[in-house]
Every structure is written in C-alpha cells, then in structure tokens.
Design a protein around this motif. Structure first.
Motif, PDB file in Angstrom:
ATOM      1  N   ALA A 134       0.730  -0.980  -0.039  1.00  0.00           N
ATOM      2  CA  ALA A 134       0.030  -0.112   0.065  1.00  0.00           C
ATOM      3  C   ALA A 134       0.917   1.284  -0.169  1.00  0.00           C
ATOM      4  CB  ALA A 134      -1.056  -0.018   1.208  1.00  0.00           C
ATOM      5  N   GLU A 135       1.918   1.260   0.793  1.00  0.00           N
ATOM      6  CA  GLU A 135       2.930   2.557   0.935  1.00  0.00           C
ATOM      7  C   GLU A 135       3.399   2.613  -0.387  1.00  0.00           C
ATOM      8  OE1 GLU A 135       6.883   3.464   3.099  1.00  0.00           O
ATOM      9  OE2 GLU A 135       5.506   2.395   4.214  1.00  0.00           O
ATOM     10  N   HIS A 136       3.934   1.563  -0.978  1.00  0.00           N
ATOM     11  CA  HIS A 136       4.730   1.818  -2.197  1.00  0.00           C
ATOM     12  C   HIS A 136       3.705   2.264  -3.454  1.00  0.00           C
ATOM     13  CE1 HIS A 136       8.031   0.051  -0.093  1.00  0.00           C
ATOM     14  NE2 HIS A 136       8.865   0.502  -1.147  1.00  0.00           N
ATOM     15  N   ILE A 137       2.817   1.973  -3.339  1.00  0.00           N
ATOM     16  CA  ILE A 137       1.658   2.159  -4.619  1.00  0.00           C
ATOM     17  C   ILE A 137       1.072   3.612  -4.343  1.00  0.00           C
ATOM     18  CG2 ILE A 137       1.583   0.136  -5.507  1.00  0.00           C
ATOM     19  CD1 ILE A 137      -1.387   0.176  -4.338  1.00  0.00           C
ATOM     20  N   GLY A 138       1.146   3.962  -3.010  1.00  0.00           N
ATOM     21  CA  GLY A 138       0.414   5.185  -2.644  1.00  0.00           C
ATOM     22  C   GLY A 138      -1.205   5.027  -2.278  1.00  0.00           C
ATOM     23  N   GLY A 139      -1.438   3.719  -2.118  1.00  0.00           N
ATOM     24  CA  GLY A 139      -2.783   3.361  -1.930  1.00  0.00           C
ATOM     25  C   GLY A 139      -3.038   3.448  -0.044  1.00  0.00           C
ATOM     26  N   THR A 140      -4.239   3.581   0.235  1.00  0.00           N
ATOM     27  CA  THR A 140      -4.748   3.734   1.489  1.00  0.00           C
ATOM     28  C   THR A 140      -5.030   2.187   2.105  1.00  0.00           C
ATOM     29  OG1 THR A 140      -5.504   5.933   1.202  1.00  0.00           O
ATOM     30  CG2 THR A 140      -6.285   4.901   3.044  1.00  0.00           C
ATOM     31  N   LEU A 167      -6.916   1.518  -4.199  1.00  0.00           N
ATOM     32  CA  LEU A 167      -5.991   1.562  -5.271  1.00  0.00           C
ATOM     33  C   LEU A 167      -5.838   3.007  -5.944  1.00  0.00           C
ATOM     34  CD1 LEU A 167      -6.650  -1.994  -7.016  1.00  0.00           C
ATOM     35  CD2 LEU A 167      -4.637  -1.224  -5.203  1.00  0.00           C
ATOM     36  N   PRO A 168      -4.584   3.307  -6.218  1.00  0.00           N
ATOM     37  CA  PRO A 168      -4.384   4.586  -7.104  1.00  0.00           C
ATOM     38  C   PRO A 168      -4.900   4.383  -8.410  1.00  0.00           C
ATOM     39  CG  PRO A 168      -2.385   4.077  -6.122  1.00  0.00           C
ATOM     40  CD  PRO A 168      -3.524   3.022  -5.812  1.00  0.00           C
ATOM     41  N   GLU A 169      -5.415   5.502  -9.285  1.00  0.00           N
ATOM     42  CA  GLU A 169      -5.998   5.269 -10.490  1.00  0.00           C
ATOM     43  C   GLU A 169      -4.797   4.441 -11.678  1.00  0.00           C
ATOM     44  OE1 GLU A 169      -7.988   8.250 -12.782  1.00  0.00           O
ATOM     45  OE2 GLU A 169      -8.992   9.064 -10.731  1.00  0.00           O
ATOM     46  N   GLU A 170      -3.484   4.930 -11.236  1.00  0.00           N
ATOM     47  CA  GLU A 170      -2.545   4.260 -12.023  1.00  0.00           C
ATOM     48  C   GLU A 170      -1.403   3.735 -11.217  1.00  0.00           C
ATOM     49  OE1 GLU A 170      -1.199   5.295 -15.704  1.00  0.00           O
ATOM     50  OE2 GLU A 170      -3.202   6.226 -16.249  1.00  0.00           O
ATOM     51  N   VAL A 171      -0.930   2.574 -11.259  1.00  0.00           N
ATOM     52  CA  VAL A 171       0.132   2.119 -10.419  1.00  0.00           C
ATOM     53  C   VAL A 171       0.906   1.298 -11.434  1.00  0.00           C
ATOM     54  CG1 VAL A 171       0.760   0.359  -8.929  1.00  0.00           C
ATOM     55  CG2 VAL A 171      -1.328   1.507  -8.418  1.00  0.00           C
ATOM     56  N   SER A 172       2.377   1.791 -11.607  1.00  0.00           N
ATOM     57  CA  SER A 172       3.094   0.926 -12.330  1.00  0.00           C
ATOM     58  C   SER A 172       4.016   0.048 -11.641  1.00  0.00           C
ATOM     59  CB  SER A 172       4.237   2.202 -13.102  1.00  0.00           C
ATOM     60  OG  SER A 172       4.932   2.531 -12.086  1.00  0.00           O
ATOM     61  N   LEU A 173       4.529  -1.041 -12.528  1.00  0.00           N
ATOM     62  CA  LEU A 173       5.243  -1.909 -11.888  1.00  0.00           C
ATOM     63  C   LEU A 173       6.527  -1.358 -11.306  1.00  0.00           C
ATOM     64  CD1 LEU A 173       5.259  -4.378 -14.731  1.00  0.00           C
ATOM     65  CD2 LEU A 173       3.880  -4.835 -12.273  1.00  0.00           C
ATOM     66  N   ALA A 174       7.048  -0.388 -11.710  1.00  0.00           N
ATOM     67  CA  ALA A 174       8.105   0.259 -11.244  1.00  0.00           C
ATOM     68  C   ALA A 174       7.914   0.951  -9.907  1.00  0.00           C
ATOM     69  CB  ALA A 174       8.964   1.264 -12.034  1.00  0.00           C
ATOM     70  N   GLU A 175       6.730   1.221  -9.468  1.00  0.00           N
ATOM     71  CA  GLU A 175       6.275   2.186  -8.127  1.00  0.00           C
ATOM     72  C   GLU A 175       6.335   1.066  -7.154  1.00  0.00           C
ATOM     73  OE1 GLU A 175       2.668   3.918  -9.123  1.00  0.00           O
ATOM     74  OE2 GLU A 175       3.461   5.823  -9.810  1.00  0.00           O
TER      75      GLU A 175
END
Length: 177
Positions: A134-140, A167-175
């Motif tokens: 959650a932290e790495h993708i910016g999710g709650t 989930l945030p609208e866009e999550v990249s694998l790198a994030e």
C-alpha cells in the motif's frame, strides 16, 4: 566502498499466469509457507485453470518460487487476494510485492479500485507485505474484523480481518519495486 548501483542485482523470477500443469507445484509451495491454509491439490488446479487471469506464479529456472491466488469479487470493483506464497528460497527479494503489482497491472484488473484480502491478527508477514505494498503504490490501507472466530469459524480459527487497499488510478510496476 561500492555504491548500491554497483552491487550485483538478483534477477527477478518470471511472473506469469498459471496453468493447470502448475497445480501440483503450487500445492507443494503453499505447504512450505506456514501459516497459509493448505487447500486440496484439486483446488489449486482449479484456481490455476479457471482463475488464471487473477492468479500469478513466479518462476525461476523451472521452479515455482511464488504464487498469488485471487479473483474479482462478483458484482464489485475489487480484486480479492486469497493467498500469497513465497518460497523460503526467494524471501527478502520483494517478490510478494512485485507479484501484487503485476496482478493489479493486468488488463483483467483495470476496473479494480480496491484490493482486498483477509489476515489474522498474528500473521506479521502478511501485515508487513500488504502495508508495504500500500505504501509503495500510494494506496490507503484499512482493516476491520470480518470472519470472526466464534461466529464464522466455530472457535477453531482466529478472526480474519478484511484488509482493503484503495488503489490509485494508475500504478506502475516500477512504483511497487
């Protein structure tokens, strides 16, 4: 003193959709990953075949090192992750988090706005994985008791908390790396 970028990097296993032929090896992997519940081998075969679009295996040198079973919750915009298994041989490499990112970035999961899973209060490894993800993708991340010890398990299993990650609208694998 070498810089971090000078250190040799361990290549990540290939992340892919499972096939029915992976079922027996998935079953064996889950058995090595306590405290995961062991399902029947048949269950893992069905998951690998019928739910392959929402499951992930991590393979390296012909060996399965990771497994995620999941499904889209009916009439919902949420993906439910049932199990995450990482071989003891592959732990400490961020593989669980990378498999989760791989899963939510699949075309089949583009409409998911939440990732859900259940975790018992004492499963520190799962809490750490999902908090880190959650932290790495910016999710709650939120949680609340869901399947209760007495009400649902007849006193034979600890209460499972429903963990929800918005989930945030866009999550990249790198994030998620």
């Amino acid at each position: 003193m070498p810089k971090d970028s000078d250190k040799p990097r361990t290549p990540m296993p290939l992340l892919r959709k499972p096939t029915a032929e992976d079922g027996a090896e998935i079953w064996e992997l889950v058995r090595t990953c306590r405290p995961l519940d062991e399902n029947s081998m048949y269950c893992n075969l069905v998951q690998a075949e019928h739910f392959r679009d929402t499951c992930v295996v991590a393979e390296e040198d012909g060996e399965l090192l990771g497994w995620i079973s999941g499904h889209i919750i009916p009439e919902s915009d949420a993906i439910f992750v049932w199990q995450v298994a990482v071989s003891p041989r592959a732990r400490g490499r961020g593989l669980g988090r990378k498999m989760l990112a791989h899963l939510i970035n699949r075309d089949e999961c583009t409409n998911a706005s939440e990732l859900k899973t259940t975790i018992t209060p004492d499963n520190e490894a799962s809490w750490a994985l999902f908090r880190s993800f959650a932290e790495h993708i910016g999710g709650t991340l939120t949680d609340k008791p869901h399947f209760r010890r007495e009400e649902h398990f007849g006193g034979r299993h600890e209460t499972e908390h429903m963990v929800t990650i918005a989930l945030p609208e866009e999550v990249s694998l790198a994030e998620a790396a």
